[in-house]
Design a protein around this motif. Sequence first.
Motif, PDB file in Angstrom:
ATOM      1  N   ALA A  18     -18.386  74.044  -1.708  1.00 44.06           N
ATOM      2  CA  ALA A  18     -19.768  73.489  -1.431  1.00 44.06           C
ATOM      3  C   ALA A  18     -20.417  73.818   0.022  1.00 44.06           C
ATOM      4  O   ALA A  18     -21.695  73.769   0.308  1.00 44.06           O
ATOM      5  N   SER A  19     -19.206  72.824   1.170  1.00 45.58           N
ATOM      6  CA  SER A  19     -19.909  72.482   2.294  1.00 45.58           C
ATOM      7  C   SER A  19     -20.447  74.231   2.933  1.00 45.58           C
ATOM      8  O   SER A  19     -21.388  74.915   3.841  1.00 45.58           O
ATOM      9  N   GLU A  20     -19.588  75.686   2.613  1.00 47.75           N
ATOM     10  CA  GLU A  20     -19.973  76.614   3.416  1.00 47.75           C
ATOM     11  C   GLU A  20     -20.936  76.830   3.063  1.00 47.75           C
ATOM     12  O   GLU A  20     -21.387  77.930   3.674  1.00 47.75           O
ATOM     13  N   ARG A  21     -21.337  77.035   1.686  1.00 45.59           N
ATOM     14  CA  ARG A  21     -22.165  77.789   0.988  1.00 45.59           C
ATOM     15  C   ARG A  21     -23.572  76.669   1.647  1.00 45.59           C
ATOM     16  O   ARG A  21     -24.635  77.993   2.182  1.00 45.59           O
ATOM     17  N   ALA A  22     -23.329  75.594   1.533  1.00 44.74           N
ATOM     18  CA  ALA A  22     -24.876  74.959   1.874  1.00 44.74           C
ATOM     19  C   ALA A  22     -24.771  75.308   3.458  1.00 44.74           C
ATOM     20  O   ALA A  22     -26.459  75.636   3.799  1.00 44.74           O
ATOM     21  N   GLU A  23     -23.910  75.405   4.348  1.00 40.07           N
ATOM     22  CA  GLU A  23     -24.756  76.109   5.690  1.00 40.07           C
ATOM     23  C   GLU A  23     -24.904  77.646   5.538  1.00 40.07           C
ATOM     24  O   GLU A  23     -26.023  78.214   6.891  1.00 40.07           O
ATOM     25  N   VAL A  24     -24.870  78.415   4.535  1.00 36.53           N
ATOM     26  CA  VAL A  24     -25.200  79.691   4.613  1.00 36.53           C
ATOM     27  C   VAL A  24     -26.554  79.770   4.194  1.00 36.53           C
ATOM     28  O   VAL A  24     -27.641  79.902   4.691  1.00 36.53           O
TER      29      VAL A  24
ATOM     30  N   ILE B 260     -28.292  83.003  -3.357  1.00 38.00           N
ATOM     31  CA  ILE B 260     -27.727  82.415  -2.372  1.00 38.00           C
ATOM     32  C   ILE B 260     -29.664  81.772  -2.225  1.00 38.00           C
ATOM     33  O   ILE B 260     -29.748  80.386  -1.954  1.00 38.00           O
ATOM     34  N   PHE B 261     -30.604  82.470  -1.952  1.00 38.70           N
ATOM     35  CA  PHE B 261     -31.959  82.332  -2.052  1.00 38.70           C
ATOM     36  C   PHE B 261     -32.371  80.858  -2.892  1.00 38.70           C
ATOM     37  O   PHE B 261     -32.801  79.680  -2.528  1.00 38.70           O
TER      38      PHE B 261
END
Length: 342
Positions: free
Chosen positions: A15-21, A157-158
């Motif tokens: 979740a944290s990796e996705r949030a940064e992307v 992602i959008f």
Amino acid sequence: MPVIDITAYVRDGSASERAEVARRIDDAARTVGFMQIVGHAIPGAVIEEFTAAMDAFFALPLAAKTEYRTPPAINRGYSPPKSESLSLSLGVESATRMNDFFEAFNVGVSGADYPGLELPAEDYAENLWPTELPQFSTAIQNYLSQAARVARTLTTIFADALELPTGFFEAFTDHSLDVLRMNNYALPPGTVDLDGDLTGMGEHTDYGIVTVLWADQAPGLQVLDAEGVWHDVQPADGALLVNLGDLMARWTNEQWLSTLHRVKPPIIDGTIQRRRSAAYFHDGNIDAVIQTLPSCIGDGSKYEPVTVAEHIRAKLAGSRGLQSNTNAEREAARVLAATDRY
């Protein structure tokens, strides 16, 4: 132009990796409207076979390629040099003087790809496959399916970046009007005049939601910044160029940018350096209504609601039909304002 690794969304990251992307995508969308994407996981072999197929088609004699022309309203098949004016998609009358000398070949999704839906044949047209090249369709469709996957990963992602419900864009793209346009800027000697007005592709914004672009690592593509300065853009190793289209600008009330760009062919020792590109346009369902997201309205929406059909058809009537688009007042104002600062 930021280089963003989307592996966290392709390979089920934390979740944290996705949030940064998502944060980085949001920042690029608000400040540039363009970005470079790595970690997309398109196999190198697929790209190699795809580019070889493009080369084989564009190497055909002009007479053979023109057998695959279609009427302007049918966004399929071959477009010869000087047959289009991308700037007219913005309704800019002076664009008729542009010298858009690129040649292109378009394929896309057809009505048969969405069984059970009665979709307009003009918009979801069948593809034309060159009979001279029996392996062409397989190589092109393999890449097309990969580009479609990347485009849908980006809309996922959008949704996160805009703090929308998961899968928000799926209702607008489950029978999306998607087109893959292959472009070639290397023409035989003597077919164009190498003068100061030479333009590979006139300034324009893309029409739909998001564009996924494969391109040679050759100069030519230029992107306009907020101060009216054109910047050269070349893809990093293994990167795809990604930019937002007009529909995303409408959704976000221009908080996310649909950026003006063009192609100026590099002329070296009196000849045009070869350049190829392939743009996958993810444009949304033909019957989808695009209106400003409630979270982006602010003091008021800059745009009236519009269907994807209305918007795309007006754009194509400009670029392919050479009819000035009268439904792009805001876009036209942007290009005219930029022209004053060249």
